[in-house]
Design a protein around this motif. Sequence first.
Motif, PDB file in Angstrom:
ATOM      1  N   ALA A 137     -16.312   3.620   3.215  1.00 16.08           N
ATOM      2  CA  ALA A 137     -15.555   2.517   3.926  1.00 16.08           C
ATOM      3  C   ALA A 137     -14.346   2.409   3.033  1.00 16.08           C
ATOM      4  CB  ALA A 137     -16.323   1.225   3.980  1.00 16.08           C
ATOM      5  N   GLY A 138     -14.226   2.548   1.892  1.00 19.10           N
ATOM      6  CA  GLY A 138     -13.149   2.431   0.857  1.00 19.10           C
ATOM      7  C   GLY A 138     -12.199   3.637   1.137  1.00 19.10           C
ATOM      8  N   LEU A 139     -12.766   4.734   1.585  1.00 17.08           N
ATOM      9  CA  LEU A 139     -12.001   5.939   1.688  1.00 17.08           C
ATOM     10  C   LEU A 139     -11.038   5.699   3.174  1.00 17.08           C
ATOM     11  CD1 LEU A 139     -11.299   9.008   0.886  1.00 17.08           C
ATOM     12  CD2 LEU A 139     -13.323   9.722   2.389  1.00 17.08           C
ATOM     13  N   ARG A 170       1.465   1.673  -9.977  1.00 12.45           N
ATOM     14  CA  ARG A 170       1.228   2.609  -8.851  1.00 12.45           C
ATOM     15  C   ARG A 170      -0.163   3.101  -8.530  1.00 12.45           C
ATOM     16  NH1 ARG A 170       5.090   7.250  -7.648  1.00 12.45           N
ATOM     17  NH2 ARG A 170       4.457   6.765  -5.721  1.00 12.45           N
ATOM     18  N   CYS A 171      -1.032   2.338  -8.574  1.00  8.31           N
ATOM     19  CA  CYS A 171      -2.410   2.614  -8.445  1.00  8.31           C
ATOM     20  C   CYS A 171      -2.804   1.271  -7.801  1.00  8.31           C
ATOM     21  CB  CYS A 171      -3.322   3.119  -9.548  1.00  8.31           C
ATOM     22  SG  CYS A 171      -3.047   4.540 -10.235  1.00  8.31           S
ATOM     23  N   ARG A 172      -3.396   1.465  -6.649  1.00  8.46           N
ATOM     24  CA  ARG A 172      -3.995   0.221  -5.925  1.00  8.46           C
ATOM     25  C   ARG A 172      -5.654  -0.028  -5.975  1.00  8.46           C
ATOM     26  NH1 ARG A 172      -4.209  -0.973   0.523  1.00  8.46           N
ATOM     27  NH2 ARG A 172      -4.512   1.210   0.288  1.00  8.46           N
ATOM     28  N   ALA A 173      -6.048  -1.005  -6.308  1.00 10.83           N
ATOM     29  CA  ALA A 173      -7.417  -1.285  -6.159  1.00 10.83           C
ATOM     30  C   ALA A 173      -8.127  -1.455  -4.692  1.00 10.83           C
ATOM     31  CB  ALA A 173      -7.788  -2.467  -7.131  1.00 10.83           C
ATOM     32  N   VAL A 174      -8.839  -0.767  -4.214  1.00  4.40           N
ATOM     33  CA  VAL A 174      -9.431  -0.936  -2.817  1.00  4.40           C
ATOM     34  C   VAL A 174     -10.913  -1.378  -3.348  1.00  4.40           C
ATOM     35  CG1 VAL A 174      -9.969  -0.110  -0.903  1.00  4.40           C
ATOM     36  CG2 VAL A 174      -7.964   0.585  -1.826  1.00  4.40           C
ATOM     37  N   ALA A 192      -6.148  -7.090  -4.972  1.00  2.00           N
ATOM     38  CA  ALA A 192      -6.836  -6.039  -4.428  1.00  2.00           C
ATOM     39  C   ALA A 192      -6.973  -5.883  -3.052  1.00  2.00           C
ATOM     40  CB  ALA A 192      -8.251  -5.768  -5.262  1.00  2.00           C
ATOM     41  N   THR A 193      -6.884  -4.728  -2.429  1.00  2.80           N
ATOM     42  CA  THR A 193      -7.139  -4.551  -1.023  1.00  2.80           C
ATOM     43  C   THR A 193      -8.912  -4.910  -0.983  1.00  2.80           C
ATOM     44  OG1 THR A 193      -5.455  -3.590  -0.439  1.00  2.80           O
ATOM     45  CG2 THR A 193      -7.366  -3.060   0.884  1.00  2.80           C
ATOM     46  N   VAL A 194      -9.245  -5.616  -0.172  1.00  3.30           N
ATOM     47  CA  VAL A 194     -10.673  -5.838  -0.101  1.00  3.30           C
ATOM     48  C   VAL A 194     -11.409  -5.526   1.277  1.00  3.30           C
ATOM     49  CG1 VAL A 194     -12.574  -7.843   0.040  1.00  3.30           C
ATOM     50  CG2 VAL A 194     -10.728  -7.973  -1.739  1.00  3.30           C
ATOM     51  N   VAL A 195     -12.311  -4.800   1.182  1.00  2.00           N
ATOM     52  CA  VAL A 195     -13.104  -3.987   2.331  1.00  2.00           C
ATOM     53  C   VAL A 195     -14.439  -4.663   2.249  1.00  2.00           C
ATOM     54  CG1 VAL A 195     -13.695  -1.978   3.496  1.00  2.00           C
ATOM     55  CG2 VAL A 195     -11.631  -1.932   2.291  1.00  2.00           C
ATOM     56  N   ALA A 229       0.822  -1.184   0.163  1.00  2.00           N
ATOM     57  CA  ALA A 229       0.085  -0.219  -0.176  1.00  2.00           C
ATOM     58  C   ALA A 229       0.852   1.236   0.125  1.00  2.00           C
ATOM     59  CB  ALA A 229      -0.982   0.055   1.178  1.00  2.00           C
ATOM     60  N   ALA A 230       2.084   1.183   0.819  1.00  2.00           N
ATOM     61  CA  ALA A 230       2.950   2.275   0.874  1.00  2.00           C
ATOM     62  C   ALA A 230       3.448   2.797  -0.337  1.00  2.00           C
ATOM     63  CB  ALA A 230       4.074   1.972   1.591  1.00  2.00           C
ATOM     64  N   GLY A 231       3.479   1.927  -1.695  1.00  2.00           N
ATOM     65  CA  GLY A 231       3.890   2.328  -2.854  1.00  2.00           C
ATOM     66  C   GLY A 231       2.811   2.877  -3.829  1.00  2.00           C
ATOM     67  N   ALA A 232       1.478   2.838  -3.329  1.00  3.62           N
ATOM     68  CA  ALA A 232       0.605   3.496  -4.446  1.00  3.62           C
ATOM     69  C   ALA A 232       0.613   4.937  -4.492  1.00  3.62           C
ATOM     70  CB  ALA A 232      -0.654   2.740  -3.569  1.00  3.62           C
ATOM     71  N   TRP A 233       0.399   5.395  -5.455  1.00  2.00           N
ATOM     72  CA  TRP A 233       0.213   6.847  -5.827  1.00  2.00           C
ATOM     73  C   TRP A 233      -1.085   7.339  -5.892  1.00  2.00           C
ATOM     74  CZ3 TRP A 233      -1.138   8.812 -11.108  1.00  2.00           C
ATOM     75  CH2 TRP A 233      -1.150  10.187 -11.072  1.00  2.00           C
ATOM     76  N   VAL A 234      -2.004   6.385  -6.273  1.00  3.41           N
ATOM     77  CA  VAL A 234      -3.517   6.649  -6.199  1.00  3.41           C
ATOM     78  C   VAL A 234      -4.185   5.379  -5.707  1.00  3.41           C
ATOM     79  CG1 VAL A 234      -5.518   7.193  -7.092  1.00  3.41           C
ATOM     80  CG2 VAL A 234      -3.363   8.266  -7.830  1.00  3.41           C
ATOM     81  N   ASP A 235      -4.883   5.439  -4.631  1.00  4.48           N
ATOM     82  CA  ASP A 235      -5.865   4.454  -4.249  1.00  4.48           C
ATOM     83  C   ASP A 235      -7.009   4.584  -4.968  1.00  4.48           C
ATOM     84  OD1 ASP A 235      -4.431   2.861  -2.700  1.00  4.48           O
ATOM     85  OD2 ASP A 235      -4.900   3.766  -0.737  1.00  4.48           O
ATOM     86  N   VAL A 236      -7.660   3.322  -5.861  1.00  4.31           N
ATOM     87  CA  VAL A 236      -8.733   3.354  -6.583  1.00  4.31           C
ATOM     88  C   VAL A 236      -9.920   2.858  -5.753  1.00  4.31           C
ATOM     89  CG1 VAL A 236      -9.781   3.124  -8.596  1.00  4.31           C
ATOM     90  CG2 VAL A 236      -7.343   3.537  -8.359  1.00  4.31           C
ATOM     91  N   VAL A 237     -11.114   3.301  -5.309  1.00  2.00           N
ATOM     92  CA  VAL A 237     -11.992   2.737  -4.435  1.00  2.00           C
ATOM     93  C   VAL A 237     -12.966   2.231  -5.452  1.00  2.00           C
ATOM     94  CG1 VAL A 237     -13.909   3.118  -2.817  1.00  2.00           C
ATOM     95  CG2 VAL A 237     -11.530   4.090  -2.320  1.00  2.00           C
TER      96      VAL A 237
END
Length: 247
Positions: A95-97, A56-60, A79-82, A28-36
């Motif tokens: 929740a994603g935010l 450098r974008c991470r899927a949430v 992906a990160t799953v919430v 997660a620390a390497g992500a430029w944008v988290d995409v919810v």
Amino acid sequence: MSAPPRTHESPAPVDEPGPLTVPSSREAAGAWVDVVLPCLDEAGALAAVIAGLPSRCRAVVVDNGSNDGSAELAAGLGATVVREPRRGYGAAVHAGLLASTAELVAVCDADGSVDLADVARLAEPVVDGRWDLTVARRRPAPGAWPAHARLANRALALGLRARTGLVLADLGPLRVARREGLLALRLADRRSGYPLETVLRAHAAGWRIGQLDVAYAPRVGRSKVTGTLRGTVQAARDMSRLLGETR
């Protein structure tokens, strides 16, 4: 650029349970944008959606009660799953935010209607300080946007302009802003009014809001909201209520 200022009309804090998060296989620390990506039974689209992430974008992925294995599929794709049990678009996005960690956050539908490659282009004006919020404007392919949804969107755009003077042609299925700024807006809607509340509170807080075009393709699978007449009517009611509260 510092985070946009808080709105002066923020609601009081609401105690809410934290989302249940399954850690991503990406750092997660390497992500430029988290995409919810709010998700309700989107297994048919998720593989292509997540594969389209820019570097450098991470899927949430926020699972909002899926029964088709969407959460497990997303986790398997890195992906990160919430898991957000409270139904509603706004509940899922919030929740994603909360689960995001990148400086910038994009919010996008998980149905395959938007190419996530556009995230980088919409993020650029926020990064370079021109805008505080970028909102996508749909350029639909034939059959991608039902007539009743287009009419409701047009009426909403006219109502938004009449109430605030803000000219936006579309609230769009993709938005990009800084995470801390979005949290400072203290958004309260947990249903279909969330996108409009984002724009209303951002405008009240003095944010610079811009719009860029994105291609809009037919969604994968069955629509739960604006693809149905019933869902469109409910969304219109939620947003009309918010416009009615705007002074």
